[in-house]
Design a protein around this motif. Structure first.
Motif, PDB file in Angstrom:
ATOM      1  N   UNK A  15     127.567  26.843  47.226  1.00 14.94           N
ATOM      2  CA  UNK A  15     128.297  26.440  46.031  1.00 14.94           C
ATOM      3  C   UNK A  15     129.776  26.489  46.410  1.00 14.94           C
ATOM      4  N   UNK A  16     130.437  25.335  46.430  1.00 17.41           N
ATOM      5  CA  UNK A  16     131.851  25.261  46.784  1.00 17.41           C
ATOM      6  C   UNK A  16     132.682  25.391  45.522  1.00 17.41           C
ATOM      7  N   UNK A  17     133.690  26.242  45.591  1.00 14.26           N
ATOM      8  CA  UNK A  17     134.507  26.545  44.428  1.00 14.26           C
ATOM      9  C   UNK A  17     135.982  26.561  44.813  1.00 14.26           C
ATOM     10  N   UNK A  18     136.822  26.526  43.802  1.00 16.83           N
ATOM     11  CA  UNK A  18     138.255  26.670  44.009  1.00 16.83           C
ATOM     12  C   UNK A  18     138.825  27.451  42.828  1.00 16.83           C
ATOM     13  N   UNK A  64     146.374  28.534  45.977  1.00 20.08           N
ATOM     14  CA  UNK A  64     145.028  27.992  45.814  1.00 20.08           C
ATOM     15  C   UNK A  64     144.073  28.719  46.762  1.00 20.08           C
ATOM     16  N   UNK A  65     142.886  29.037  46.267  1.00 17.94           N
ATOM     17  CA  UNK A  65     141.843  29.660  47.071  1.00 17.94           C
ATOM     18  C   UNK A  65     140.635  28.734  47.060  1.00 17.94           C
ATOM     19  N   UNK A  66     140.174  28.341  48.239  1.00 19.41           N
ATOM     20  CA  UNK A  66     138.955  27.552  48.367  1.00 19.41           C
ATOM     21  C   UNK A  66     137.890  28.475  48.938  1.00 19.41           C
ATOM     22  N   UNK A  67     136.713  28.467  48.343  1.00 15.29           N
ATOM     23  CA  UNK A  67     135.667  29.364  48.827  1.00 15.29           C
ATOM     24  C   UNK A  67     134.293  28.768  48.586  1.00 15.29           C
ATOM     25  N   UNK A  68     133.327  29.316  49.300  1.00 15.19           N
ATOM     26  CA  UNK A  68     131.940  28.894  49.108  1.00 15.19           C
ATOM     27  C   UNK A  68     131.063  30.136  49.025  1.00 15.19           C
ATOM     28  N   UNK A 103     133.706  25.168  39.898  1.00 14.75           N
ATOM     29  CA  UNK A 103     132.871  24.656  40.986  1.00 14.75           C
ATOM     30  C   UNK A 103     133.344  23.269  41.392  1.00 14.75           C
ATOM     31  N   UNK A 104     133.386  23.035  42.703  1.00 10.15           N
ATOM     32  CA  UNK A 104     133.782  21.737  43.229  1.00 10.15           C
ATOM     33  C   UNK A 104     132.547  20.926  43.621  1.00 10.15           C
ATOM     34  N   UNK A 105     131.582  21.596  44.252  1.00 12.29           N
ATOM     35  CA  UNK A 105     130.363  20.906  44.694  1.00 12.29           C
ATOM     36  C   UNK A 105     129.242  21.924  44.852  1.00 12.29           C
TER      37      UNK A 105
END
Length: 156
Positions: free
Chosen positions: A101-104, A116-120, A87-89
């Motif tokens: 919920x922001x994740x990578x 890299x995959x960025x997702x929420x 989790x990023x934020x």
């Protein structure tokens, strides 16, 4: 004989629909909401912040990525696995916004490259507001530039 009855049925249906359209065309727009609809106070959505963890969205991302690559880009790329999922934020935006919920994660593709995959994960962001929704971006494979540059718009 069947054609005659079929034609009569179609004509009757067309007349009934035309009459309904004519009646609704003459109703004033001011009365669009009925008395009961105007009397109910609508408070809006209430979010409780109960969002699935990052790891539960990975299957959805893999499925949607494979579908997007094959349908729109005529590519055989698929995600074969993930590493470093974290989790990023959480609720990084204003308090009244929809909880996310922001994740990578690092995704391994079948071409042998890790990306890299960025997702929420979005509360009530699924189809018609049911279940969690997922927005994602694979760095370097955002071919339609929806989250450009380098998937920056998919991050908080």
């Amino acid at each position: 004989m069947r054609d005659l009855f079929s034609t009569i049925r179609k004509l009757t249906l067309a007349l009934a629909l035309g009459a309904m359209a004519g009646l609704t065309a003459f109703s004033p727009a001011v009365e669009a909401a009925g008395v009961l609809e105007r009397g109910i106070w609508l408070s809006g959505p209430r979010y409780d912040g109960a969002i699935r963890p990052c790891s539960e969205a990975l299957g959805t991302i893999s499925q949607q990525f494979a579908e997007k690559e094959s349908k729109f880009w005529n590519s055989a790329l698929v995600i074969t696995g993930y590493a470093n999922v974290h989790e990023v934020a959480f609720r990084a935006w204003a308090n009244d916004s929809i909880p996310r919920r922001f994740c990578t994660a690092s995704a391994m593709l079948n071409d042998g490259r890790a990306r890299q995959v960025h997702f929420s994960v979005i509360e009530d962001g699924g189809f018609a507001g049911f279940d969690s929704g997922v927005e994602w971006c694979v760095v370097g494979l955002d071919r339609n530039w929806a989250y450009n540059p380098s998937c920056k718009a998919a991050r908080p």
